[in-house]
Structures are given as structure tokens and as C-alpha cells.
Design an enzyme around this catalytic site. Sequence first.
Site, PDB file in Angstrom:
ATOM      1  N   ARG A 160      18.731 -31.991 -37.605  1.00 16.89           N
ATOM      2  CA  ARG A 160      18.612 -33.178 -36.636  1.00 16.89           C
ATOM      3  C   ARG A 160      17.355 -34.070 -36.773  1.00 16.89           C
ATOM      4  NH1 ARG A 160      18.267 -32.820 -30.003  1.00 16.89           N
ATOM      5  NH2 ARG A 160      20.417 -33.172 -30.548  1.00 16.89           N
ATOM      6  N   HIS A 178      25.884 -38.407 -33.153  1.00 17.67           N
ATOM      7  CA  HIS A 178      25.845 -37.324 -32.576  1.00 17.67           C
ATOM      8  C   HIS A 178      26.913 -36.594 -32.703  1.00 17.67           C
ATOM      9  CE1 HIS A 178      24.331 -33.446 -30.928  1.00 17.67           C
ATOM     10  NE2 HIS A 178      23.448 -34.160 -30.072  1.00 17.67           N
ATOM     11  N   ARG A 225      19.890 -27.518 -26.137  1.00 18.88           N
ATOM     12  CA  ARG A 225      21.300 -27.287 -26.277  1.00 18.88           C
ATOM     13  C   ARG A 225      21.645 -27.268 -27.786  1.00 18.88           C
ATOM     14  NH1 ARG A 225      20.349 -28.849 -21.518  1.00 18.88           N
ATOM     15  NH2 ARG A 225      19.022 -30.395 -22.653  1.00 18.88           N
ATOM     16  N   THR A 226      21.458 -28.299 -28.465  1.00 23.07           N
ATOM     17  CA  THR A 226      22.093 -28.617 -29.649  1.00 23.07           C
ATOM     18  C   THR A 226      21.624 -27.282 -30.593  1.00 23.07           C
ATOM     19  OG1 THR A 226      22.343 -30.846 -29.344  1.00 23.07           O
ATOM     20  CG2 THR A 226      22.715 -30.050 -31.586  1.00 23.07           C
ATOM     21  N   LYS A 237       3.644 -31.710 -44.394  1.00 20.31           N
ATOM     22  CA  LYS A 237       2.744 -31.699 -45.833  1.00 20.31           C
ATOM     23  C   LYS A 237       3.586 -33.072 -46.624  1.00 20.31           C
ATOM     24  CE  LYS A 237       2.303 -26.808 -45.912  1.00 20.31           C
ATOM     25  NZ  LYS A 237       2.466 -25.628 -47.075  1.00 20.31           N
TER      26      LYS A 237
HETATM   27  C1  NCD Z   1      21.536 -35.568 -26.393  1.00 22.62           C
HETATM   28  C2  NCD Z   1      20.814 -36.249 -27.855  1.00 22.62           C
HETATM   29  O1  NCD Z   1      19.927 -35.456 -28.265  1.00 22.62           O
HETATM   30  O2  NCD Z   1      21.442 -37.212 -28.230  1.00 22.62           O
HETATM   31  N1  NCD Z   1      21.305 -34.352 -26.076  1.00 22.62           N
HETATM   32  C3  NCD Z   1      21.962 -33.277 -26.641  1.00 22.62           C
HETATM   33  O3  NCD Z   1      22.213 -33.264 -27.961  1.00 22.62           O
HETATM   34  N2  NCD Z   1      22.909 -32.599 -25.846  1.00 22.62           N
HETATM   35  C4  NCD Z   1      21.440 -36.590 -25.584  1.00 22.62           C
HETATM   36  C5  NCD Z   1      19.887 -37.044 -25.155  1.00 22.62           C
HETATM   37  O4  NCD Z   1      18.908 -36.280 -25.550  1.00 22.62           O
HETATM   38  O5  NCD Z   1      19.924 -37.862 -24.151  1.00 22.62           O
END
Ligand code: NCD
Length: 310
Positions: free
Chosen positions: A101, A129, A51-52, A80
Site C-alpha cells: 500500500r 484498490h 483491515r487491509t 531514509k
Molecule cells: C479503504 C481504502 O484504504 O481505500 N479502506 C480499506 O482498505 N478498507 C477506504 C477508505 O480508506 O476510505
Amino acid sequence: MRHFLNPLDFSVAELDQVLDLAEEIRQDPARFRDVCKGKKIATLFYEPSTRTRLSFEAAMLNLGGSVLGFSSADSSSAAKGESVADTIRIISGYADIAAIRHPKEGAPLVAAQKSWIPVINAGDGGHQHPTQTLTDLFTIRTLKGRLSDLTIGLCGDLKFGRTVHSLIFALSRYTGIRFVLISPEQLRVPDSVRKLGLETKNIPFKEVERLEDVIGELDILYMTRIQKERFFNEDEYIRLKDSYILDAEKMKLAGPDCLVMHPLPRVNEIATEVDDDPRAVYFKQAHFGVYARMALIMTLLGLKGDETAC
Ligand code: NCD
């Protein structure tokens, strides 16, 4: 230049402006389709995501911009041994904005310190997040009509769940917020979140173990996955992984207007039979994330809907 690393990087007024813009976009997406023409977002994902990452990419494409990036550390020069600091220096010359991320807490902050372009924290370890929080706030505001005077139940892995940490910090700035923290003893919110997000701000909260005991008092039930990848001990994960399973039976105890949210992915903490309950809004929530991220990209790039970019 602004970054978005933590929900508190924006004042409440600034967050409200981003949410207002997200709503304008939701009402009339076509009006925004060329706003980012010629702009690029780099999505630098050192950890798995569906999703993100894809909602950032969809957001930029919806705004008329384009995307580049990688979706795992293995497929980047991290394999690397390249540092995040060096990578962002390079990416700063390739893109106009970056979403990062990373499994290490603070990695997006390190990147931001070396970056010439706005950096967005798309999740750093078990820490924060903030764009999930933007999505959550937008969902709550749209479906409940307010961000104040709410009792919010956060259920599951409150220790490692970064979405929960960011949401507590963000919501604690609105009035009349009360939290019910539902977790096994081992997965309670970290002390830093409890102290800085709740106690020092005098936010009412209670910590309980049984969902059934409190579900009836909630305006929002925010379910979370037990964060398998952050456990040091697999046996402990196996012991805790089925701590909560929300099913139709438990939903009978929830109020008629209680919204069930989840950042997703779900493993088995919400039975699929709940999906058709009108109070279950987690798929809608994921879709709202695109509008929230479109608004954030525009804000960080200093673009308004009525101007054409570049
Ligand atoms: C979340 C995350 O990555 O922290 N997912 C997301 O980005 N929607 C929640 C999760 O992974 O449980």
C-alpha cells in the site's frame, strides 16, 4: 508470475474462479489450514491501514503461512530515502508474495516491474484498490447470489475513493449493471474512470447529488468516506465532509433487500443506529475480505486446496 495490481489484471473467468475458491474456503476453512505452510507474505504498508493489512496477515496465517512487514513508511527505510523498487528487490529474497500500500499512484506497479515475487496492490493513492474490490464482489455474490442485473449506488467521495474506481471497472464487465453515482459536484468520479469504466463500455449510469432521491431504486448502496488525506485544501474538506449521513430515517426510503456496504473505516457517513439494520452488511463485508484474500494468495502462489505446499 502473476501480480494483482488492478481488478482488470484477471479476466472475468479468473475472478470468478478466485471467488469460487473464496467460497470453498468460507465453507470449510480447516481444509486450507496448511496450504501455505512454509510460505511468507510481506505486507509493505506506506500508508495507514487496519483491515487491509491485518486481513492479509490473517489470510496468510489461516493458510498456515507466516507474515513479515512494516505498517508505516516511518518505520521502514523509506524514511531514509530508499525507493520502492529497491525495497521490493530486497523483500523478494525474504518472502514469497508481497502486498503493498502506497500513497503514490502506480507505486505497486513500479514494485511489480522489479519484483521476483507476486505483488498485490493493497491501495495506491486515489487510484485503485483491487483487493477491496475482490472483497466487495465476494460480498455481493454471496449475499445477493449474483454479480449481474444490479443497480449499484456509489455514494460519497467518488473522486479520491480508490475502492469506487476499482469496483466500477470490475462490475462493468458483468451484464445488466447500472450505476447511480451520488456525490457532491466537486467529488464526482474522475474523467478517466467515467470514460474508460463507463462510457466506452456503454454502461448505464447517472450522476446525482441527493441520496434521498435515488436510494429507493438501489440493490446496493455503497457508502464511502470523504478522503480527508487526499484533499489539497482543508477548508474544502471541512465544507464537504458531512455531505452524506445515512441514518435510520433515510434507510426507511431504501428497499427491503437493499444491501448497505462500506469499505470502512467509517467516519460519520453512516450513523451507528444503522448498524443493527439487517440490510447493513459492512462488518460482514470486512470479514469476507479474509476469505477473498486467502483465495487470492493461493491463486497467485499457484496453490490448490488439496495439495500441500512446498
Ligand atoms: C479503504 C481504502 O484504504 O481505500 N479502506 C480499506 O482498505 N478498507 C477506504 C477508505 O480508506 O476510505
